[in-house]
Design a protein around this motif. Structure first.
Motif, PDB file in Angstrom:
ATOM      1  N   MET A 122      28.838  51.245  40.082  1.00  0.00           N
ATOM      2  CA  MET A 122      29.137  52.241  41.106  1.00  0.00           C
ATOM      3  C   MET A 122      27.966  52.400  42.078  1.00  0.00           C
ATOM      4  O   MET A 122      28.166  52.478  43.292  1.00  0.00           O
ATOM      5  CB  MET A 122      29.435  53.593  40.452  1.00  0.00           C
ATOM      6  CG  MET A 122      30.817  53.670  39.831  1.00  0.00           C
ATOM      7  SD  MET A 122      30.985  55.257  39.015  1.00  0.00           S
ATOM      8  CE  MET A 122      32.773  55.412  38.971  1.00  0.00           C
TER       9      MET A 122
ATOM     10  N   SER B 226      33.596  60.629  39.073  1.00  0.00           N
ATOM     11  CA  SER B 226      34.393  59.443  39.413  1.00  0.00           C
ATOM     12  C   SER B 226      35.694  59.813  40.101  1.00  0.00           C
ATOM     13  O   SER B 226      36.198  59.024  40.888  1.00  0.00           O
ATOM     14  CB  SER B 226      34.645  58.532  38.206  1.00  0.00           C
ATOM     15  OG  SER B 226      34.411  59.173  37.019  1.00  0.00           O
TER      16      SER B 226
ATOM     17  N   ALA C 223      36.400  53.562  39.311  1.00  0.00           N
ATOM     18  CA  ALA C 223      36.657  54.989  39.079  1.00  0.00           C
ATOM     19  C   ALA C 223      37.647  55.167  37.937  1.00  0.00           C
ATOM     20  O   ALA C 223      37.461  56.012  37.053  1.00  0.00           O
ATOM     21  CB  ALA C 223      37.177  55.634  40.362  1.00  0.00           C
TER      22      ALA C 223
ATOM     23  N   MET D   6      36.007  54.465  34.643  1.00  0.00           N
ATOM     24  CA  MET D   6      35.047  55.506  34.291  1.00  0.00           C
ATOM     25  C   MET D   6      35.773  56.758  33.823  1.00  0.00           C
ATOM     26  O   MET D   6      35.323  57.418  32.875  1.00  0.00           O
ATOM     27  CB  MET D   6      34.160  55.808  35.497  1.00  0.00           C
ATOM     28  CG  MET D   6      33.017  56.730  35.161  1.00  0.00           C
ATOM     29  SD  MET D   6      31.972  56.058  33.844  1.00  0.00           S
ATOM     30  CE  MET D   6      30.418  56.030  34.682  1.00  0.00           C
TER      31      MET D   6
ATOM     32  N   TYR E 232      34.538  60.158  43.555  1.00  0.00           N
ATOM     33  CA  TYR E 232      34.203  58.811  44.006  1.00  0.00           C
ATOM     34  C   TYR E 232      35.475  58.026  44.347  1.00  0.00           C
ATOM     35  O   TYR E 232      35.591  57.431  45.412  1.00  0.00           O
ATOM     36  CB  TYR E 232      33.404  58.133  42.888  1.00  0.00           C
ATOM     37  CG  TYR E 232      33.058  56.672  43.049  1.00  0.00           C
ATOM     38  CD1 TYR E 232      31.853  56.290  43.609  1.00  0.00           C
ATOM     39  CD2 TYR E 232      33.914  55.680  42.571  1.00  0.00           C
ATOM     40  CE1 TYR E 232      31.504  54.952  43.715  1.00  0.00           C
ATOM     41  CE2 TYR E 232      33.573  54.342  42.678  1.00  0.00           C
ATOM     42  CZ  TYR E 232      32.372  53.981  43.256  1.00  0.00           C
ATOM     43  OH  TYR E 232      32.040  52.654  43.358  1.00  0.00           O
ATOM     44  N   GLY E 233      36.439  58.082  43.433  1.00  0.00           N
ATOM     45  CA  GLY E 233      37.684  57.363  43.656  1.00  0.00           C
ATOM     46  C   GLY E 233      38.456  57.933  44.833  1.00  0.00           C
ATOM     47  O   GLY E 233      38.994  57.198  45.660  1.00  0.00           O
TER      48      GLY E 233
END
Lengths: 500, 143
Positions: free
Chosen positions: A180, B14, B43, B46, B17-18
């Motif tokens: 990430m 995440s 994502a 995670m 993030y996603g």
């Protein structure tokens, strides 16, 4: 013949005065760092990498220096293991088992001499094997397409997840965190900004050096502070350092076996010095059973085996890094990142397109091993003195090196603050039993993995089946499943055996 | 317990993030996958792993006591301070301040810690700046 002429070319690169000086300097500082209690090879390479980068050396020279530090530290680690019973990293744990009892019996000098010779033989055997096998593997790997690389990386992460750390899930999550972090910055395929939070310093992506220094060196300072309150180290007396021919003849087969198995284990992705030394120790213990063995109480076989194996695995880990561009351990991940910073992408073409790097590095490793042996026997007293350095003096020095190193990349305060922040996150993760190596591997491989995945799907026009419809990819998937499932199955068997 | 907290944090991060990956505006795209897919896969993985951690946390080694925590917090503050003042105060002054504090934190007597930090800073300045030719800040504060 082909290999010999290329090796000769490598020596012509490695034998320039600058590069000889760098090999010696790398080995010397590597041993120093390795000898310091609690600081292992990976920290040594991480702390000194930005400085090597900022000195504007040519790439092959910088890599020669860093590799010297790497196996120098692997070499120096035995000193604190034997005399203090404090391993510098996981790979040195096995050395303490028989090394420290010898030191307690007043045979510290003998133990240091045997381990120096064992390290030399392990390292040299492995480099010879590296010289033979790396070009072969690279010739085979030239045919790899992007889909093969994608699956190869999945395999590497699977090996890492099952072999390293306390728990596969946490290792896997560590790799995801690294991947990430690697997606931050401008996307090379489409030019859009991803996850930059509008911070200009992040447009270029998260700087690899800042990440490794933060995660390793800064978090190490916090770990040292926590450990400092609990321990006081006492070094045992060294005694006379001598090599006896009888000792070496006694362990000659042990050394050979451990070197070969250490190299092979080092080549596998995810398995490094810690597993190599554990396997070698276990094997020798079993073979010696009933033959006047006193493993664990200062048997020289139990000292020679892990020392030969962990130095051999350090050279073995270079094979996938150089030929495939896929590192097998945290430290080689850092070396790979160093190459990427010089705009060199290791891979099968490295041996033909940039022979001065591939062969220069290999030749320098031969020199480095000899230098280490010569350096270590007479100078062991100097390294032993280092063991008594107080952390109150050591830690400010480490901090100074990391700050100067990171600042010299871009000269921004942002990098320094970001590094400290990452270091604190790293410390918290370490407290929760996450290992740092998978994170680094994720950061280094993130871009390569994504690029190859996108390229593979471009080739197949969006068909995901390209990832599993060739013989090679399919067998790698099977291998990944086997590596992933084997420990689980073994556990079930063990539990059944206990119940019945 | 701490594992669960971390699991929740990572799941939260995440998801954000996603979601932000999903919002990317891609003006043109040459390949089938594009810049969104890889982050979305990460994502998703995670989130699953994070949930796994929440359901099966580890038993962890004991954490440092209150005094240990205070020391760690102090070390973090010193390092942030060093980072923030490095460019502004210049290498020498920042290193003297942070170096002596860290030395003292690791148990050196105050006078010795300061003396050591001064020597380290001055020697380090010339070794790094002149010998190794690294970029060592003289300090914006002093012009």
């Amino acid at each position: 013949m082909d290999i010999l002429s290329q090796l000769a070319y490598g020596f012509s690169v490695a034998l320039t005065p600058l590069n000889i000086g760098l090999v010696l300097a790398g080995c010397f500082f590597g041993t120093l760092i390795g000898a310091l209690p609690g600081i292992g090879p990976i920290n040594g390479v991480a702390i000194l990498l930005p400085i090597a980068y900022a000195m504007r050396l040519p790439p092959e020279s910088a890599l020669i220096l860093l590799a010297g530090i790497y196996y120098g530290a692997e070499y120096g680690g035995r000193i604190s293991s034997i005399l203090l019973n404090v391993p510098g990293d996981a790979g040195a744990i096995m050395t303490t088992l028989d090394g420290h009892p010898m030191a307690k019996k007043g045979e510290g000098g003998r133990a240091l001499a045997i381990s120096a010779v064992a390290s030399f033989i392990g390292g040299t055997t492995a480099i010879v094997m590296l010289t033979i096998f790396a070009p072969l593997l690279s010739r085979f790997a030239i045919t790899f397409g992007p889909q093969d690389y994608v699956v190869l990386m999945v395999f590497a992460f699977t090996c890492l997840a099952t072999m390293v750390g306390s728990r596969p899930l946490k290792t896997f999550m560590g790799a995801l965190i690294g991947l990430m972090l690697a997606t931050v910055g401008i996307d090379s395929g489409s030019g859009i900004m991803r996850f930059t939070l509008d911070i200009p310093n992040l447009f270029d992506g998260v700087d690899f050096l800042v990440v490794i220094i933060g995660l390793f060196a800064i978090s190490e300072v916090l770990v040292l502070l926590e450990a400092w309150a609990r321990h006081e180290y006492h070094a045992t007396k060294v005694g006379r350092t001598f090599i006896s021919w009888r000792d070496i003849m006694f362990v000659k087969w042990v050394l050979l076996r451990s070197s070969i198995s250490g190299f092979l284990i080092g080549v596998l992705p995810g398995t490094g010095a810690s597993i190599a030394s554990a396997v070698a120790y276990g094997t020798e213990k079993r073979l010696a059973y009933g033959k006047d063995e006193h493993f664990g109480q200062g048997d020289i076989r139990g000292l020679a085996a892990p020392e030969a194996a962990n130095n051999a695995s350090a050279a073995g880990a270079m094979v996938p890094m150089l030929t495939l561009g896929i590192p097998g351990s945290g430290t080689t991940a850092i070396l790979l990142g160093a190459l990427l910073m010089f705009n060199i992408t290791p891979g099968p073409l490295l041996f033909t397109q940039r022979p001065e790097i591939a062969w220069g590095l290999i030749a320098s490793m031969y020199l480095g091993n000899v230098a280490l042996l010569v350096m270590n026997l007479p100078m062991v007293g100097l390294f032993v003195k280092l063991l008594s350095i107080r952390q109150a003096y050591l830690v400010p020095f480490i901090l100074l090196l990391t700050f100067v190193g990171v600042y010299s990349i871009h000269g921004t305060t942002f990098d320094l603050v970001f590094m400290v922040g990452l270091g604190i996150c790293g410390y918290v993760l370490r407290k929760l039993k996450f290992s740092m190596a998978p994170i680094i591997l994720g950061v280094v491989l993130g871009e390569v993995l994504e690029d190859n995945l996108r390229r593979a799907l471009s080739i197949s026009a969006g068909e995901w089946s390209i990832l599993y419809n060739s013989g090679l990819t399919l067998s790698l998937w099977v291998a990944s499943v086997v590596v992933f499932a084997a420990p689980l199955v073994l556990n079930i068997y063990k539990r059944r055996a206990v119940e019945t | 317990m701490y594992d669960r907290i971390l699991g929740f944090v990572l799941v939260g991060v995440s998801v954000v993030y996603g979601w932000s990956a999903y919002q990317f505006e891609v003006p043109f795209q040459y390949e089938p996958l594009g810049p969104k897919a890889f982050p979305l896969i990460l994502a998703a993985l995670m989130v699953m792993s994070g949930i796994g951690l929440i359901f099966r946390p580890d038993r962890l080694a004991p954490f440092p006591d209150r005094k240990g925590l205070a020391n760690l917090a102090l070390a973090c503050v010193i390092m942030f301070f060093y980072a923030a003042t490095f460019r502004w105060f210049g290498f020498i002054l920042a290193t003297v301040l942070a170096g002596s504090l860290i030395g003292w934190l690791f148990g050196a007597k105050p006078v010795r810690a300061v003396a050591y930090a001064v020597v380290l800073a001055v020697v380090g300045y010339f070794v790094c700046g002149d010998l190794l030719r690294l970029n060592v800040p003289a300090g914006a504060l002093f012009g």
